[in-house]
Motif scaffolding. Structure first.
Motif, PDB file in Angstrom:
ATOM      1  N   VAL A   1      -5.055 -17.583 -94.233  1.00  0.00           N
ATOM      2  CA  VAL A   1      -4.190 -16.423 -94.477  1.00  0.00           C
ATOM      3  C   VAL A   1      -2.756 -16.928 -94.696  1.00  0.00           C
ATOM      4  CG1 VAL A   1      -3.139 -14.401 -93.365  1.00  0.00           C
ATOM      5  CG2 VAL A   1      -5.628 -14.706 -93.310  1.00  0.00           C
ATOM      6  N   ALA A   2      -2.328 -17.863 -93.845  1.00  0.00           N
ATOM      7  CA  ALA A   2      -0.968 -18.421 -93.970  1.00  0.00           C
ATOM      8  C   ALA A   2      -0.802 -19.136 -95.315  1.00  0.00           C
ATOM      9  CB  ALA A   2      -0.702 -19.379 -92.816  1.00  0.00           C
ATOM     10  N   LEU A   3      -1.845 -19.878 -95.739  1.00  0.00           N
ATOM     11  CA  LEU A   3      -1.777 -20.620 -97.004  1.00  0.00           C
ATOM     12  C   LEU A   3      -1.695 -19.649 -98.193  1.00  0.00           C
ATOM     13  CD1 LEU A   3      -2.003 -23.406 -98.495  1.00  0.00           C
ATOM     14  CD2 LEU A   3      -4.481 -23.057 -98.520  1.00  0.00           C
ATOM     15  N   ILE A   4      -2.517 -18.604 -98.164  1.00  0.00           N
ATOM     16  CA  ILE A   4      -2.524 -17.627 -99.272  1.00  0.00           C
ATOM     17  C   ILE A   4      -1.167 -16.904 -99.321  1.00  0.00           C
ATOM     18  CG2 ILE A   4      -3.595 -15.459-100.081  1.00  0.00           C
ATOM     19  CD1 ILE A   4      -6.281 -16.642 -98.854  1.00  0.00           C
ATOM     20  N   GLN A   5      -0.653 -16.524 -98.150  1.00  0.00           N
ATOM     21  CA  GLN A   5       0.648 -15.833 -98.121  1.00  0.00           C
ATOM     22  C   GLN A   5       1.761 -16.749 -98.640  1.00  0.00           C
ATOM     23  OE1 GLN A   5       0.601 -14.585 -94.013  1.00  0.00           O
ATOM     24  NE2 GLN A   5      -0.022 -12.489 -94.567  1.00  0.00           N
ATOM     25  N   ALA A   6       1.702 -18.017 -98.261  1.00  0.00           N
ATOM     26  CA  ALA A   6       2.724 -18.969 -98.728  1.00  0.00           C
ATOM     27  C   ALA A   6       2.593 -19.182-100.240  1.00  0.00           C
ATOM     28  CB  ALA A   6       2.579 -20.296 -97.984  1.00  0.00           C
ATOM     29  N   ALA A   7       1.347 -19.184-100.750  1.00  0.00           N
ATOM     30  CA  ALA A   7       1.127 -19.362-102.197  1.00  0.00           C
ATOM     31  C   ALA A   7       1.680 -18.157-102.970  1.00  0.00           C
ATOM     32  CB  ALA A   7      -0.365 -19.536-102.473  1.00  0.00           C
ATOM     33  N   VAL A   8       1.507 -16.963-102.419  1.00  0.00           N
ATOM     34  CA  VAL A   8       2.056 -15.760-103.065  1.00  0.00           C
ATOM     35  C   VAL A   8       3.586 -15.862-103.073  1.00  0.00           C
ATOM     36  CG1 VAL A   8       2.319 -13.245-102.853  1.00  0.00           C
ATOM     37  CG2 VAL A   8       0.090 -14.299-102.383  1.00  0.00           C
ATOM     38  N   ALA A   9       4.149 -16.208-101.920  1.00  0.00           N
ATOM     39  CA  ALA A   9       5.614 -16.254-101.776  1.00  0.00           C
ATOM     40  C   ALA A   9       6.256 -17.289-102.698  1.00  0.00           C
ATOM     41  CB  ALA A   9       5.974 -16.536-100.324  1.00  0.00           C
ATOM     42  N   THR A  10       5.547 -18.414-102.938  1.00  0.00           N
ATOM     43  CA  THR A  10       6.166 -19.460-103.782  1.00  0.00           C
ATOM     44  C   THR A  10       5.777 -19.318-105.258  1.00  0.00           C
ATOM     45  OG1 THR A  10       4.379 -20.925-103.059  1.00  0.00           O
ATOM     46  CG2 THR A  10       6.515 -21.277-102.032  1.00  0.00           C
ATOM     47  N   GLY A  11       5.013 -18.279-105.593  1.00  0.00           N
ATOM     48  CA  GLY A  11       4.692 -18.006-106.998  1.00  0.00           C
ATOM     49  C   GLY A  11       3.675 -18.950-107.613  1.00  0.00           C
ATOM     50  N   VAL A  12       2.690 -19.413-106.814  1.00  0.00           N
ATOM     51  CA  VAL A  12       1.622 -20.280-107.331  1.00  0.00           C
ATOM     52  C   VAL A  12       0.810 -19.513-108.388  1.00  0.00           C
ATOM     53  CG1 VAL A  12      -0.605 -21.264-106.630  1.00  0.00           C
ATOM     54  CG2 VAL A  12       1.447 -21.805-105.324  1.00  0.00           C
ATOM     55  N   GLU A  13       0.479 -20.197-109.507  1.00  0.00           N
ATOM     56  CA  GLU A  13      -0.193 -19.496-110.621  1.00  0.00           C
ATOM     57  C   GLU A  13      -1.696 -19.389-110.468  1.00  0.00           C
ATOM     58  OE1 GLU A  13       1.076 -21.321-114.308  1.00  0.00           O
ATOM     59  OE2 GLU A  13       3.162 -21.274-113.592  1.00  0.00           O
ATOM     60  N   ARG A  14      -2.313 -20.388-109.801  1.00  0.00           N
ATOM     61  CA  ARG A  14      -3.787 -20.371-109.655  1.00  0.00           C
ATOM     62  C   ARG A  14      -4.155 -20.803-108.249  1.00  0.00           C
ATOM     63  NH1 ARG A  14      -7.734 -19.110-111.432  1.00  0.00           N
ATOM     64  NH2 ARG A  14      -8.829 -20.433-112.892  1.00  0.00           N
ATOM     65  N   PHE A  15      -5.233 -20.204-107.714  1.00  0.00           N
ATOM     66  CA  PHE A  15      -5.689 -20.558-106.363  1.00  0.00           C
ATOM     67  C   PHE A  15      -7.216 -20.663-106.392  1.00  0.00           C
ATOM     68  CE2 PHE A  15      -6.684 -20.365-101.955  1.00  0.00           C
ATOM     69  CZ  PHE A  15      -5.547 -20.693-101.237  1.00  0.00           C
ATOM     70  N   ILE A  16      -7.733 -21.858-106.126  1.00  0.00           N
ATOM     71  CA  ILE A  16      -9.185 -22.073-106.142  1.00  0.00           C
ATOM     72  C   ILE A  16      -9.643 -22.209-104.691  1.00  0.00           C
ATOM     73  CG2 ILE A  16     -11.087 -23.435-107.152  1.00  0.00           C
ATOM     74  CD1 ILE A  16      -8.965 -22.408-109.245  1.00  0.00           C
ATOM     75  N   PHE A  17     -10.605 -21.378-104.316  1.00  0.00           N
ATOM     76  CA  PHE A  17     -11.044 -21.340-102.908  1.00  0.00           C
ATOM     77  C   PHE A  17     -12.545 -21.632-102.825  1.00  0.00           C
ATOM     78  CE2 PHE A  17     -12.845 -18.492 -99.506  1.00  0.00           C
ATOM     79  CZ  PHE A  17     -12.437 -19.266 -98.433  1.00  0.00           C
ATOM     80  N   PHE A  18     -12.908 -22.511-101.885  1.00  0.00           N
ATOM     81  CA  PHE A  18     -14.327 -22.785-101.632  1.00  0.00           C
ATOM     82  C   PHE A  18     -14.838 -21.886-100.519  1.00  0.00           C
ATOM     83  CE2 PHE A  18     -13.339 -26.805-103.773  1.00  0.00           C
ATOM     84  CZ  PHE A  18     -14.377 -26.809-104.688  1.00  0.00           C
ATOM     85  N   SER A  19     -15.771 -21.025-100.874  1.00  0.00           N
ATOM     86  CA  SER A  19     -16.421 -20.165 -99.882  1.00  0.00           C
ATOM     87  C   SER A  19     -17.834 -20.710 -99.659  1.00  0.00           C
ATOM     88  CB  SER A  19     -16.456 -18.731-100.414  1.00  0.00           C
ATOM     89  OG  SER A  19     -16.994 -17.868 -99.446  1.00  0.00           O
ATOM     90  N   ILE A  20     -18.751 -19.882 -99.237  1.00  0.00           N
ATOM     91  CA  ILE A  20     -20.153 -20.296 -99.049  1.00  0.00           C
ATOM     92  C   ILE A  20     -21.052 -19.224 -99.669  1.00  0.00           C
ATOM     93  CG2 ILE A  20     -21.957 -20.920 -97.378  1.00  0.00           C
ATOM     94  CD1 ILE A  20     -19.794 -21.743 -95.419  1.00  0.00           C
ATOM     95  N   LEU A  21     -22.102 -19.663-100.331  1.00  0.00           N
ATOM     96  CA  LEU A  21     -23.046 -18.733-100.972  1.00  0.00           C
ATOM     97  C   LEU A  21     -23.577 -17.710 -99.956  1.00  0.00           C
ATOM     98  CD1 LEU A  21     -24.509 -18.546-103.828  1.00  0.00           C
ATOM     99  CD2 LEU A  21     -26.476 -19.527-102.652  1.00  0.00           C
ATOM    100  N   ASP A  22     -23.661 -16.450-100.365  1.00  0.00           N
ATOM    101  CA  ASP A  22     -24.237 -15.370 -99.546  1.00  0.00           C
ATOM    102  C   ASP A  22     -23.472 -15.108 -98.255  1.00  0.00           C
ATOM    103  OD1 ASP A  22     -26.167 -15.135-101.467  1.00  0.00           O
ATOM    104  OD2 ASP A  22     -27.748 -16.159-100.334  1.00  0.00           O
ATOM    105  N   ALA A  23     -22.186 -15.462 -98.213  1.00  0.00           N
ATOM    106  CA  ALA A  23     -21.389 -15.295 -96.979  1.00  0.00           C
ATOM    107  C   ALA A  23     -21.480 -13.860 -96.451  1.00  0.00           C
ATOM    108  CB  ALA A  23     -19.946 -15.682 -97.245  1.00  0.00           C
ATOM    109  N   GLU A  24     -21.506 -12.877 -97.360  1.00  0.00           N
ATOM    110  CA  GLU A  24     -21.487 -11.470 -96.937  1.00  0.00           C
ATOM    111  C   GLU A  24     -22.778 -11.053 -96.229  1.00  0.00           C
ATOM    112  OE1 GLU A  24     -21.837 -12.605 -99.924  1.00  0.00           O
ATOM    113  OE2 GLU A  24     -23.554 -11.605-100.820  1.00  0.00           O
ATOM    114  N   LYS A  25     -23.838 -11.863 -96.374  1.00  0.00           N
ATOM    115  CA  LYS A  25     -25.134 -11.479 -95.789  1.00  0.00           C
ATOM    116  C   LYS A  25     -25.270 -11.870 -94.318  1.00  0.00           C
ATOM    117  CE  LYS A  25     -27.655 -11.768-100.135  1.00  0.00           C
ATOM    118  NZ  LYS A  25     -28.492 -12.646-100.921  1.00  0.00           N
ATOM    119  N   TYR A  26     -24.271 -12.615 -93.796  1.00  0.00           N
ATOM    120  CA  TYR A  26     -24.381 -13.106 -92.411  1.00  0.00           C
ATOM    121  C   TYR A  26     -23.145 -12.732 -91.579  1.00  0.00           C
ATOM    122  CZ  TYR A  26     -28.182 -15.844 -94.422  1.00  0.00           C
ATOM    123  OH  TYR A  26     -29.333 -16.222 -95.068  1.00  0.00           O
ATOM    124  N   PRO A  27     -22.918 -11.421 -91.326  1.00  0.00           N
ATOM    125  CA  PRO A  27     -21.715 -11.029 -90.580  1.00  0.00           C
ATOM    126  C   PRO A  27     -21.704 -11.546 -89.139  1.00  0.00           C
ATOM    127  CG  PRO A  27     -23.163  -9.145 -90.960  1.00  0.00           C
ATOM    128  CD  PRO A  27     -23.732 -10.274 -91.758  1.00  0.00           C
TER     129      PRO A  27
END
Ligand SMILES: NC(=O)c1ccc[n+]([C@@H]2O[C@H](COP(=O)([O-])OP(=O)(O)OC[C@H]3O[C@@H](n4cnc5c(N)ncnc54)[C@H](OP(=O)(O)O)[C@@H]3O)[C@@H](O)[C@H]2O)c1
Length: 325
Positions: free
Chosen positions: A91-117
């Protein structure tokens, strides 16, 4: 492009750094311990000492950066929890990227993450995906499901070493991918505008169960595996026990993840659309057979060399000493 790679000392992150440098990008890596990251400097990356859990280090690291590739995650051995690194830190990294005007953000998630709350890391990945999508950043979410590199310590080494290979539950088929191939998607996404504000599965050519991987390793190594079965009930018991102690919270969360692998629900996805959008050739993707063939080929050659040297040394010892008289 000027990139900031977070998690560049990790299994996937180092391949992303390598690939980005090879593609001619200017690469800065946010690292916690620069001494552990000298190899990145030797490859041509700039090191920036920082920590996802020290938000004040992030804005400075992002100065002049066009794009972020985030391949960080809490280490199993770390005192910092998954929640602190993978949620608060991201969250801190994304907020800092927004604040500094970063043009692209590539994030590694995990397949089917939403299926395992109920699995902490999966839930956090799903929440981070949503947070990123609502951040206003020009993001791309890549969802791998397992790395081939992890299979060496899990299967290949114990089989070569006559140690037990542990198998839990239903042995879910998983479409493992080589991290070198995953890295190509991350770096390519920077130049393909169709990947902006999109989420893609990034998985291997086919899904493999634990027994199929064991058979493959047996065939390629010429050794028989000792299989030890860990019942799912026991795994759950250990997990509920470890949850009581603050210092084992990470272990408990990882065991929750192990349950995903033991659930029997395949971790696999159709990659046709992903290859089409990224303009990458599926024929170039490493198969698990070729990955293990290369590994065992290298190890067997080394073992033969060691045996040859041992035999030579033995023969030398046995040769009677010739007297000059
Ligand atoms: N492993 C898999 O099979 C798999 C499957 C699907 C998705 N993924 C995702 O792929 C990504 C890469 O995973 P991986 O297995 O390559 O990770 P890894 O090898 O465990 O490496 C983790 C990286 O994160 C860094 N890190 C940890 N805590 C940090 C902090 N507080 N501040 C800054 N950096 C920190 C580590 O730096 P240090 O060297 O300083 O510890 C390291 O570079 C992760 O997002 C993971 O969730 C992994």
């Amino acid at each position: 492009m000027k990139l900031l790679i977070v998690g560049a000392t990790g299994t996937l992150g180092r391949q992303v750094a390598r690939c980005a440098i090879d593609e001619g990008h200017s690469v800065r890596c946010l690292v916690r311990n620069p001494r552990k990251a000298t190899f990145l400097k030797e490859w041509g990356a700039e090191l920036y000492k920082g920590d996802l859990c020290q938000p004040e280090s992030l804005s400075a690291a992002l100065e002049g950066v066009t794009a972020v590739i985030d391949a960080a995650t809490a280490r199993a051995t770390d005192s910092l929890s998954i929640r602190k690194v993978d949620w608060d830190g991201k969250v801190a990294l994304i907020q800092a990227a927004v604040a500094t005007g970063v043009e692209r953000f590539i994030f590694f998630s995990i397949l089917d993450a939403e299926k395992y709350p109920n699995v902490p890391l999966m839930d956090i990945k799903h929440c981070t995906e949503k947070f990123l999508a609502e951040s206003g950043l020009n993001y791309t979410i890549l969802r791998p499901c397992g790395f081939m590199q992890g299979l060496i310590s899990q299967y290949a080494i114990p089989i070569l070493d006559n140690q037990s290979v542990w198998v839990t539950g239903e042995t879910t088929p998983v479409a493992y991918m080589d991290t070198q191939d995953i890295a190509k998607f991350a770096v390519k996404s920077l130049e393909v505008s169709e990947t902006e504000k999109q989420t893609f599965p990034i998985v291997g050519t086919r899904a493999w169960t634990a027994y199929e991987i064991i058979n493959l390793c047996e065939r390629l190594s010429g050794k028989e595996a000792k299989i030890a079965r860990l019942p799912l009930g026991l795994l759950r018991f250990v997990r509920s026990f470890t949850r009581f102690f603050e210092w084992t919270r990470n272990a408990s969360d990882r065991l929750a993840f192990a349950e995903v692998i033991a659930s029997g629900k395949p971790l696999d996805a159709n990659m046709d659309e992903t290859y089409k959008v990224f303009g990458l050739d599926p024929q170039q993707t490493t198969t698990l057979e070729s990955y293990f063939q290369e590994y065992f080929g290298r190890i067997m050659k080394k073992l033969k060399e060691i045996n040859y040297e041992k035999e030579k040394a033995k023969k030398k010892k046995k040769t009677p000493f010739k007297s000059s008289s």
